[in-house]
Motif scaffolding. Structure first.
Motif, mmCIF file in Angstrom:
data_model
loop_
_atom_site.group_PDB
_atom_site.id
_atom_site.type_symbol
_atom_site.label_atom_id
_atom_site.label_comp_id
_atom_site.label_asym_id
_atom_site.label_seq_id
_atom_site.Cartn_x
_atom_site.Cartn_y
_atom_site.Cartn_z
ATOM 1 N N LEU A 119 0.841 -1.194 0.000
ATOM 2 C CA LEU A 119 0.000 0.000 0.000
ATOM 3 C C LEU A 119 0.873 1.240 0.000
ATOM 4 C CD1 LEU A 119 -2.882 1.256 0.317
ATOM 5 C CD2 LEU A 119 -2.450 1.223 2.797
ATOM 6 N N ARG A 120 0.707 2.079 -1.010
ATOM 7 C CA ARG A 120 1.426 3.348 -1.038
ATOM 8 C C ARG A 120 0.766 4.322 -0.067
ATOM 9 N NH1 ARG A 120 1.598 4.606 -7.423
ATOM 10 N NH2 ARG A 120 -0.643 4.336 -7.051
ATOM 11 N N MET A 121 1.584 5.055 0.673
ATOM 12 C CA MET A 121 1.047 6.020 1.628
ATOM 13 C C MET A 121 0.193 7.084 0.925
ATOM 14 S SD MET A 121 1.794 5.332 4.792
ATOM 15 C CE MET A 121 1.337 3.659 4.334
ATOM 16 N N ARG A 122 0.568 7.413 -0.281
ATOM 17 C CA ARG A 122 -0.212 8.393 -1.048
ATOM 18 C C ARG A 122 -1.639 7.892 -1.269
ATOM 19 N NH1 ARG A 122 -1.522 9.052 -6.389
ATOM 20 N NH2 ARG A 122 -1.700 11.213 -7.145
ATOM 21 N N ASP A 123 -1.773 6.606 -1.622
ATOM 22 C CA ASP A 123 -3.106 6.040 -1.847
ATOM 23 C C ASP A 123 -3.902 5.964 -0.552
ATOM 24 O OD1 ASP A 123 -2.517 5.725 -4.520
ATOM 25 O OD2 ASP A 123 -1.810 3.660 -4.279
ATOM 26 N N LEU A 124 -3.196 5.707 0.561
ATOM 27 C CA LEU A 124 -3.867 5.654 1.853
ATOM 28 C C LEU A 124 -4.417 7.025 2.234
ATOM 29 C CD1 LEU A 124 -4.512 4.316 4.634
ATOM 30 C CD2 LEU A 124 -2.227 5.053 5.349
ATOM 31 N N LEU A 125 -3.593 8.054 2.128
ATOM 32 C CA LEU A 125 -3.988 9.390 2.575
ATOM 33 C C LEU A 125 -5.068 10.004 1.697
ATOM 34 C CD1 LEU A 125 -0.437 10.798 3.435
ATOM 35 C CD2 LEU A 125 -2.191 9.995 5.034
ATOM 36 N N LEU A 126 -5.120 9.617 0.420
ATOM 37 C CA LEU A 126 -6.081 10.217 -0.495
ATOM 38 C C LEU A 126 -7.354 9.384 -0.659
ATOM 39 C CD1 LEU A 126 -3.673 11.528 -3.302
ATOM 40 C CD2 LEU A 126 -4.661 12.781 -1.369
ATOM 41 N N SER A 127 -7.487 8.329 0.137
ATOM 42 C CA SER A 127 -8.690 7.505 0.060
ATOM 43 C C SER A 127 -9.599 7.815 1.253
ATOM 44 C CB SER A 127 -8.316 6.022 0.046
ATOM 45 O OG SER A 127 -7.734 5.651 1.286
ATOM 46 N N LYS A 128 -10.851 7.386 1.161
ATOM 47 C CA LYS A 128 -11.773 7.571 2.275
ATOM 48 C C LYS A 128 -11.342 6.679 3.435
ATOM 49 C CE LYS A 128 -15.732 8.789 -0.635
ATOM 50 N NZ LYS A 128 -17.116 8.436 -1.043
ATOM 51 N N ARG A 129 -11.492 7.195 4.640
ATOM 52 C CA ARG A 129 -10.987 6.522 5.828
ATOM 53 C C ARG A 129 -11.593 5.133 6.030
ATOM 54 N NH1 ARG A 129 -7.776 9.697 4.941
ATOM 55 N NH2 ARG A 129 -6.990 11.397 6.249
ATOM 56 N N GLY A 130 -12.824 4.936 5.625
ATOM 57 C CA GLY A 130 -13.462 3.644 5.848
ATOM 58 C C GLY A 130 -13.195 2.628 4.751
ATOM 59 N N THR A 131 -12.414 3.015 3.741
ATOM 60 C CA THR A 131 -12.147 2.104 2.623
ATOM 61 C C THR A 131 -11.233 0.963 3.057
ATOM 62 O OG1 THR A 131 -12.325 3.945 1.064
ATOM 63 C CG2 THR A 131 -11.261 1.925 0.271
ATOM 64 N N PRO A 132 -11.587 -0.293 2.769
ATOM 65 C CA PRO A 132 -10.686 -1.410 3.081
ATOM 66 C C PRO A 132 -9.358 -1.251 2.351
ATOM 67 C CG PRO A 132 -12.885 -2.210 2.562
ATOM 68 C CD PRO A 132 -12.869 -0.756 2.198
ATOM 69 N N LEU A 133 -8.277 -1.634 3.010
ATOM 70 C CA LEU A 133 -6.942 -1.492 2.419
ATOM 71 C C LEU A 133 -6.821 -2.291 1.131
ATOM 72 C CD1 LEU A 133 -4.689 -1.781 5.606
ATOM 73 C CD2 LEU A 133 -5.531 0.294 4.497
ATOM 74 N N ALA A 134 -7.531 -3.416 1.061
ATOM 75 C CA ALA A 134 -7.428 -4.293 -0.108
ATOM 76 C C ALA A 134 -7.838 -3.589 -1.394
ATOM 77 C CB ALA A 134 -8.273 -5.542 0.095
ATOM 78 N N GLU A 135 -8.689 -2.562 -1.273
ATOM 79 C CA GLU A 135 -9.163 -1.869 -2.475
ATOM 80 C C GLU A 135 -8.106 -0.938 -3.059
ATOM 81 O OE1 GLU A 135 -12.921 0.027 -2.121
ATOM 82 O OE2 GLU A 135 -13.901 -1.705 -1.161
ATOM 83 N N ASN A 136 -7.138 -0.541 -2.258
ATOM 84 C CA ASN A 136 -6.107 0.394 -2.730
ATOM 85 C C ASN A 136 -4.725 -0.225 -2.845
ATOM 86 O OD1 ASN A 136 -7.690 2.834 -2.956
ATOM 87 N ND2 ASN A 136 -7.791 2.846 -0.715
ATOM 88 N N MET A 137 -4.589 -1.490 -2.467
ATOM 89 C CA MET A 137 -3.251 -2.097 -2.450
ATOM 90 C C MET A 137 -2.829 -2.551 -3.839
ATOM 91 S SD MET A 137 -3.845 -5.927 -0.872
ATOM 92 C CE MET A 137 -4.646 -7.207 -1.842
#
Length: 457
Positions: free
Chosen positions: A190-208
């Motif tokens: 998971l890139r930190m950029r994708d984490l910070l720019l996603s909605k807080r409740g989004t599962p990590l699997a969707e952005n990894m």
């Protein structure tokens, strides 16, 4: 800048010693902060043994660890072994996991055990486990300080964890987080950029990034170098054979290890055996390591000199030959060392196998023929201009040409042979090459001269 200030900058260890005498950690730290990293290591190196121990004992463990990390491993190990185990344990605990394991793994067993006994049981166990890896494989180069989260977490949970453990994570590489399943197996990055720019409740699997590239803990440094040459990664996750995530190996660590490997090979070719040497090490240790090489060399040189003894009548009849003997020996040695360097380099990069002697020999002897003819003609011309004897030119020119071909053949093949028999080619190739090229050079010059002795007198 005043003269006094210039003198202090040129001899920083003297000012550091004065700050140590105050016994005030703040004063010591303040002075060290004024020095660049190279001067910090220089100042510590020139201190007396007592002051070296004192400065590490005075500083906070974190600051002491920063200072130790600037030193060559051999010096850092010596310092840690001289400290009280409890003091050394506090400092080592602040070091990155890869450096921590390197120091523990290379210490004397008694000192390492004493320090490990002073550490937290889990930290000591982790350190001991990492120290079992070789220095030239992923497990020995990786760091275990990384961000690792269950793949079922959401972005909000990760953000909360980052805030709760900010002090701990401050020294981590936080560009990426690594996601694992219930069995601790790597499943995504998971890139930190994708984490910070996603909605807080989004599962990590969707952005990894799924199915990320990884390496096994036993992956060799040659394969790591090749991987980082092909991919512009800052780091790669390291997994066990069961694909459990255990660390990350960074590009910088691989490049540093490659540079250290080259430095080590160079020292070995120059006769510095038994590990790294710095001049602050004990005198007898340094002397013993160098004598291990020199004592072998003197025997080999006596063997080469015996060839001259056999042909001493020829040499005394044509004294001019004595001028050319060292030239032929040295020039052939230089050609052979070039071939040794190429073979060592190709072996380290995995570009040649130990069994490919025919290919290596054909490649080297081709260069040897061309360079041998060129160098032979040059030295023949010089000898003719000097003495006006074409036969003398023929003798020294032919000898140099043939010996150059011999030298590059040996220089190219000996590292492969030694590698196959599990002998370090960086150590043994040099003496073998030197002895054989000297013997062949002396033999070729003197035997050809003996056959043409009546033309040379």
């Amino acid at each position: 800048m005043t003269t006094a200030e210039t003198e202090i900058n040129e001899r920083p260890w003297e000012e550091l010693a004065r700050s140590i005498e105050t016994g005030d950690a703040a004063i010591v730290k303040a002075y060290l902060d004024t020095l660049p990293a190279t001067d910090q290591s220089l100042a510590l190196d020139r201190l007396s043994d007592e002051n070296k121990q004192a400065v590490l004992a005075i500083l906070d463990p974190e600051d002491a660890a920063d200072l130790v990390s600037l030193l060559p491993d051999v010096q850092a190990i010596e310092l840690m072994e001289d400290l009280l185990p409890e003091t050394a344990a506090l400092i080592i605990d602040e070091l990155p996991s890869n450096l921590k394991a390197d120091l523990i793994g290379e210490m004397e067993q008694e000192d390492a055990t004493a320090i490990l006994n002073e550490m937290e049981p889990q930290a000591a166990a982790d350190c001991l486990r990492l120290s079992k890896y070789e220095d030239d494989e992923a497990g020995g180069l990786m760091v275990t300080e990384l961000l690792k989260y269950p793949v079922v977490w959401t972005g909000a949970q990760v953000i909360s964890d980052l805030g709760d453990h900010a002090d701990e994570y401050r020294d981590y590489d936080v560009q990426y987080a690594y996601l694992v399943d219930d069995d601790d197996r790597l499943v995504g990055v998971l890139r930190m950029r994708d984490l910070l720019l996603s909605k807080r409740g989004t599962p990590l699997a969707e952005n990894m990034i799924s199915n990320p590239l990884s390496v096994f803990d036993t992956t060799s440094i040659e394969d790591l170098i090749d991987l980082f040459d092909r991919h512009h990664f800052f780091g790669v996750p390291v997994v066990t054979q069961e694909h459990r995530l255990i660390g990350v190996v960074h590009r910088a660590s691989v490049e540093e290890a490659r540079a250290e490997q080259h430095d080590s090979d160079f020292l070995k070719t120059q006769g510095i055996v038994g590990g790294e040497e710095i001049r602050s090490m004990p005198l007898l240790v340094r002397s013993r390591r160098r004598l291990a090489w020199l004592s072998v060399n003197i025997v080999l040189n006596m063997v080469a000199a015996s060839v001259i003894a056999v042909y001493q009548d020829t040499l005394s009849s044509v004294i001019a030959l004595a001028v050319f003997l060292p030239i032929i020996s040295d020039m052939s040695g230089c050609s052979g060392n070039q071939a040794v360097a190429v073979s060592l380099r190709e072996l380290s990069l995995g570009l040649v196998r130990e069994t490919e002697w025919r290919r290596v020999w054909l490649k080297e002897v081709s260069v040897g023929i061309i360079n041998g003819i060129a160098l032979g003609l040059l030295i023949a011309l010089v000898s003719y201009v000097w003495k006006g004897n074409a036969y003398l030119g023929f003798v020294v020119g032919l000898a140099l040409c043939l010996n150059t071909m011999v030298a590059v053949s040996i220089g190219g093949l000996v590292p492969l042979v030694l590698k196959r028999f599990k002998v370090d080619p960086a150590i043994a190739a040099g003496p073998i090459l030197t002895t054989v090229t000297d013997m062949c050079g002396f033999f070729l010059v003197l035997s050809i001269a003996s056959a043409l002795l009546d033309k040379l007198q």
